[in-house]
Design a protein around this motif. Structure first.
Motif, PDB file in Angstrom:
ATOM      1  N   TYR A 178       0.851  -1.187   0.000  1.00  0.00           N
ATOM      2  CA  TYR A 178       0.000   0.000   0.000  1.00  0.00           C
ATOM      3  C   TYR A 178       0.885   1.234   0.000  1.00  0.00           C
ATOM      4  CZ  TYR A 178      -3.908   3.013   1.600  1.00  0.00           C
ATOM      5  OH  TYR A 178      -4.877   3.992   1.730  1.00  0.00           O
ATOM      6  N   LYS A 180       1.166   5.259   0.021  1.00  0.00           N
ATOM      7  CA  LYS A 180       0.299   6.324   0.513  1.00  0.00           C
ATOM      8  C   LYS A 180       1.049   7.642   0.587  1.00  0.00           C
ATOM      9  CE  LYS A 180      -3.303   6.982   4.000  1.00  0.00           C
ATOM     10  NZ  LYS A 180      -3.963   6.403   5.210  1.00  0.00           N
ATOM     11  N   THR A 191       4.601   6.884   2.182  1.00  0.00           N
ATOM     12  CA  THR A 191       4.904   5.695   2.970  1.00  0.00           C
ATOM     13  C   THR A 191       4.461   4.435   2.230  1.00  0.00           C
ATOM     14  OG1 THR A 191       2.784   5.730   4.158  1.00  0.00           O
ATOM     15  CG2 THR A 191       4.634   6.921   5.155  1.00  0.00           C
ATOM     16  N   ILE A 192       5.122   3.325   2.560  1.00  0.00           N
ATOM     17  CA  ILE A 192       4.777   2.027   1.990  1.00  0.00           C
ATOM     18  C   ILE A 192       4.544   1.035   3.119  1.00  0.00           C
ATOM     19  CG2 ILE A 192       7.218   1.366   1.741  1.00  0.00           C
ATOM     20  CD1 ILE A 192       6.385  -0.193  -0.791  1.00  0.00           C
ATOM     21  N   GLN A 193       3.528   0.216   2.961  1.00  0.00           N
ATOM     22  CA  GLN A 193       3.203  -0.810   3.949  1.00  0.00           C
ATOM     23  C   GLN A 193       2.948  -2.120   3.224  1.00  0.00           C
ATOM     24  OE1 GLN A 193      -0.362  -0.037   6.178  1.00  0.00           O
ATOM     25  NE2 GLN A 193      -0.006  -1.706   7.617  1.00  0.00           N
ATOM     26  N   ASP A 204       6.725  -5.804   9.367  1.00  0.00           N
ATOM     27  CA  ASP A 204       5.543  -5.077   9.813  1.00  0.00           C
ATOM     28  C   ASP A 204       5.864  -3.585   9.872  1.00  0.00           C
ATOM     29  OD1 ASP A 204       4.028  -7.420  10.205  1.00  0.00           O
ATOM     30  OD2 ASP A 204       4.961  -7.731  12.168  1.00  0.00           O
ATOM     31  N   GLY A 205       4.835  -2.791   9.874  1.00  0.00           N
ATOM     32  CA  GLY A 205       5.040  -1.362  10.030  1.00  0.00           C
ATOM     33  C   GLY A 205       4.896  -0.590   8.735  1.00  0.00           C
ATOM     34  N   VAL A 206       5.088   0.714   8.835  1.00  0.00           N
ATOM     35  CA  VAL A 206       4.977   1.640   7.716  1.00  0.00           C
ATOM     36  C   VAL A 206       6.340   2.283   7.506  1.00  0.00           C
ATOM     37  CG1 VAL A 206       3.843   3.723   6.877  1.00  0.00           C
ATOM     38  CG2 VAL A 206       2.539   2.062   8.220  1.00  0.00           C
ATOM     39  N   SER A 221      14.387   2.029   5.671  1.00  0.00           N
ATOM     40  CA  SER A 221      14.037   1.214   6.825  1.00  0.00           C
ATOM     41  C   SER A 221      15.234   1.110   7.746  1.00  0.00           C
ATOM     42  CB  SER A 221      13.576  -0.188   6.395  1.00  0.00           C
ATOM     43  OG  SER A 221      14.675  -0.941   5.933  1.00  0.00           O
TER      44      SER A 221
END
Length: 276
Positions: A178, A180, A191-193, A204-206, A221
């Protein structure tokens, strides 16, 4: 074996790359970089000597070449001119055209191991409901048989992922991310998730990402990777670890799961405590 995406920092958070012969969904609103994500994936394939197929509903080959040139990706332009990257603008406006218009084209031009992009899938199913699940599943199966694919999906204005045209591809795909644009400032505006990555570890996480000319999307990251099983052995050598736990730790590292030293040490402390 993993399919390296070419997206800097992204493979780290999905366990080393995409699994072969999978359909991978990229969800995001306009302007989040879905097309750049897709072209970056194709560029990596071209650099590896692989064939690429790009199916668009909005852009033709000329428009793709203009975008590629703006990013400095002249290898893509050359690949289009030489025919190793095939670009077609589809005029299909219904899921009933999947077989004759899109899958037929892909099957006729794929060697069974191509990198394929469908950008974007939304026009085909935006007016449909959950009853088309079987049709979409069939379509994805044909893509898997032809190679490893990225399918982009447009995020609705309501920012909900529960509508059929978004929920069905996410559910039926092998992985989904995702993208965003949250607009909180340049460093964290995008951001990417990772929503899912079937049969694979994912972080996990954004995570924030930026888009640069030349580099394309760069995911940031703070994941600290071990280099391999030897590092795990060095960490556990002074601990009371039986063969079963050692095998599980090795399995995790061999699957390209990035782990921090603190995580391994915490697992060992818990394991030792529970073994008393």
């Amino acid at each position: 074996m993993r399919i390296k995406t070419g997206i800097i920092g992204f493979d780290t958070i999905i366990g080393g790359g995409y699994r072969p012969s999978t359909v991978n969904i990229v969800v995001g609103a306009s302007g989040t970089g879905k097309t750049i994500f897709s072209l970056q994936f194709l560029l990596k394939g071209i650099e590896n000597g692989e064939k690429g197929i790009y199916v668009s509903f909005d852009m033709d080959g000329k428009a793709i070449m203009v975008l590629a040139e703006s990013l400095g990706w002249y290898e893509l332009v050359k690949a289009i001119e030489e025919g190793t990257l095939l670009v077609t603008r589809s005029h299909a406006d219904s899921i009933s055209y999947l077989n004759e218009d899109i899958i037929g084209y892909i099957e006729n031009n794929s060697d069974g191991n191509a990198r394929i992009v469908i950008d974007s899938f939304t026009p085909l199913i935006s007016s449909l409901d959950f009853t088309v699940r079987k049709d979409i599943n069939w379509f994805f199966d044909q893509l898997r048989a032809s190679g490893t694919s990225i399918v982009t999906v447009e995020e609705p204005f309501t920012s909900t992922l529960s509508k059929p045209d978004v929920a069905l591809p996410i559910f039926l795909g092998d992985s989904a991310v995702y993208l965003k644009n949250i607009g909180y400032g340049e460093a964290f505006s995008r951001t990417i998730q990772v929503i899912k990555h079937r049969a694979s570890w994912h972080a996990d996480g954004v995570f924030p990402y930026r888009i640069f000319p030349g580099l394309g999307i760069v995911v940031e990251s703070d994941i600290d990777e071990y280099k391999g099983a030897e590092d795990v052995e060095a960490t556990i050598k002074d601990s009371r670890v039986d063969d079963s736990l050692r095998k599980r730790l090795r399995f995790m590292i061999d699957r390209n799961v990035p782990v921090t030293k603190s995580l391994i040490e915490r697992v060992l402390r818990i394991y030792e405590s529970e073994s008393k």
